[in-house]
Write an enzyme that holds these catalytic residues in place. Structure first.
Site, PDB file in Angstrom:
ATOM      1  CG  HIS A 169       2.307   6.972   5.493  1.00 53.74           C
ATOM      2  ND1 HIS A 169       1.669   6.725   6.694  1.00 53.74           N
ATOM      3  CD2 HIS A 169       2.264   5.801   4.815  1.00 53.74           C
ATOM      4  CE1 HIS A 169       1.241   5.484   6.735  1.00 53.74           C
ATOM      5  NE2 HIS A 169       1.606   4.885   5.607  1.00 53.74           N
TER       6      HIS A 169
ATOM      7  CD  GLU B 177       0.413   0.234   2.044  1.00 50.86           C
ATOM      8  OE1 GLU B 177       1.327  -0.360   1.434  1.00 50.86           O
ATOM      9  OE2 GLU B 177       0.445   0.502   3.253  1.00 50.86           O
TER      10      GLU B 177
END
Length: 298
Positions: free
Chosen positions: A75, A157
């Site tokens: 990201h 994550e």
């Protein structure tokens, strides 16, 4: 004398010859030979060989028809990347991109479009806000194209806890440096090994997608929009890197692109540039790091 001898010879001439009896061979009967049919010896050998050959051809065909490449994208820069204090007021899953992070994602999309051209694209994305925003920015380069998008929670994550106090997280990361990144578990969170396990379960799902999924062909690309640590653990699992090798790798930068290209045998090779992105090329002490693999079946 001659008379006696003559009588004796006549007597021997008239006597019947002695019978030589062999009782052990007298009443032998020969049983008919029993021939075991081939089907009993080998079963349906021809059918089994035929099925094995069909599976082998299907397997070779599947390898040839696997997607051209698998691409991992981290990201763009998030607000939490700019200041850890954001994690104390907003959940990690809700951290948004910064303005710089959005621009990084747009540029990454342009690079990806040049790389994949008009190939069919299948995106898998972490459900976190920053990865979804990264995906939307990347897709600006694919306007007018039909792509498939799947949200995959197992690509999220590493969990560092709930609301994260910056001082506590800093202390935990210092402790992790001494303990080891892979096995250290954050309080109320995950260890790297935990992430490795869930990534492994998703890899099994990915292999089923590669084998049976719709829009999976030799001229397609699979793209994963995920996080730095998750991307490294994906590579560790795919290429069977040791824990020591993983510990020596580095997180890719924001909006970095890691490319795995298919070879003639259906295996995927991590490009040299991608190896450099995770720091492998800058660490000769690691020796030769495996960067070509079939994934689960190699």
């Amino acid at each position: 004398m001659s008379t006696v001898v003559s009588l004796t010879l006549n007597f021997l001439a008239l006597a019947p010859p002695p019978r030589l009896a062999h009782p052990q061979f007298t009443h032998i009967t020969t049983a008919p030979r029993r021939v075991t049919p081939p089907t009993l010896l080998f079963g349906d050998l021809e059918g089994r060989v035929s099925r094995w050959w069909d599976r082998r051809r299907e397997r070779a065909h599947w390898r040839r028809d696997r997607p051209e490449r698998i691409i991992l994208i981290r990201h763009g820069e998030s607000l939490g990347n700019t200041d850890r204090v954001y994690f104390s007021t907003e959940p990690d899953s809700q951290q948004e991109l910064s303005n710089r992070g959005y621009s990084q994602a747009v540029v990454a999309g342009l690079k990806l479009r040049r790389l994949v051209g008009n190939e069919t694209c299948r995106f898998f994305t972490s459900p976190y806000m920053r990865t979804r925003q990264t995906l939307l920015a990347v897709l600006k380069a694919f306007e007018g194209r039909t792509v498939q998008v799947t949200s995959e929670p197992r690509l999220r994550e590493q969990d560092f806890g709930n609301f994260q106090d910056p001082a506590s997280v800093a202390r935990a990361k210092e402790e992790r440096a001494r303990f080891g990144r892979f096995f250290y578990r954050f309080p109320n969170g995950e260890s790297g090994a935990d992430v490795y396990d869930r990534v492994s379960t998703w890899l099994e799902s990915l292999h089923r997608e590669l084998e049976y999924g719709v829009a999976m062909s030799a001229d397609s690309t699979v793209l994963l929009v995920t996080h730095g640590l998750t991307a490294r653990l994906f590579l560790m699992r795919w290429y069977r890197w040791s824990v020591d090798t993983f510990e020596a790798t580095e997180n890719p930068g924001n909006a970095a692109i890691l490319v795995m290209e298919r070879d003639a045998l259906g295996r995927y090779a991590l490009t040299p540039d991608s190896l450099a992105v995770v720091g492998v090329g800058r660490k000769p002490q690691l020796g030769r790091v495996r960067s070509t693999s079939d994934g689960l079946n190699d």
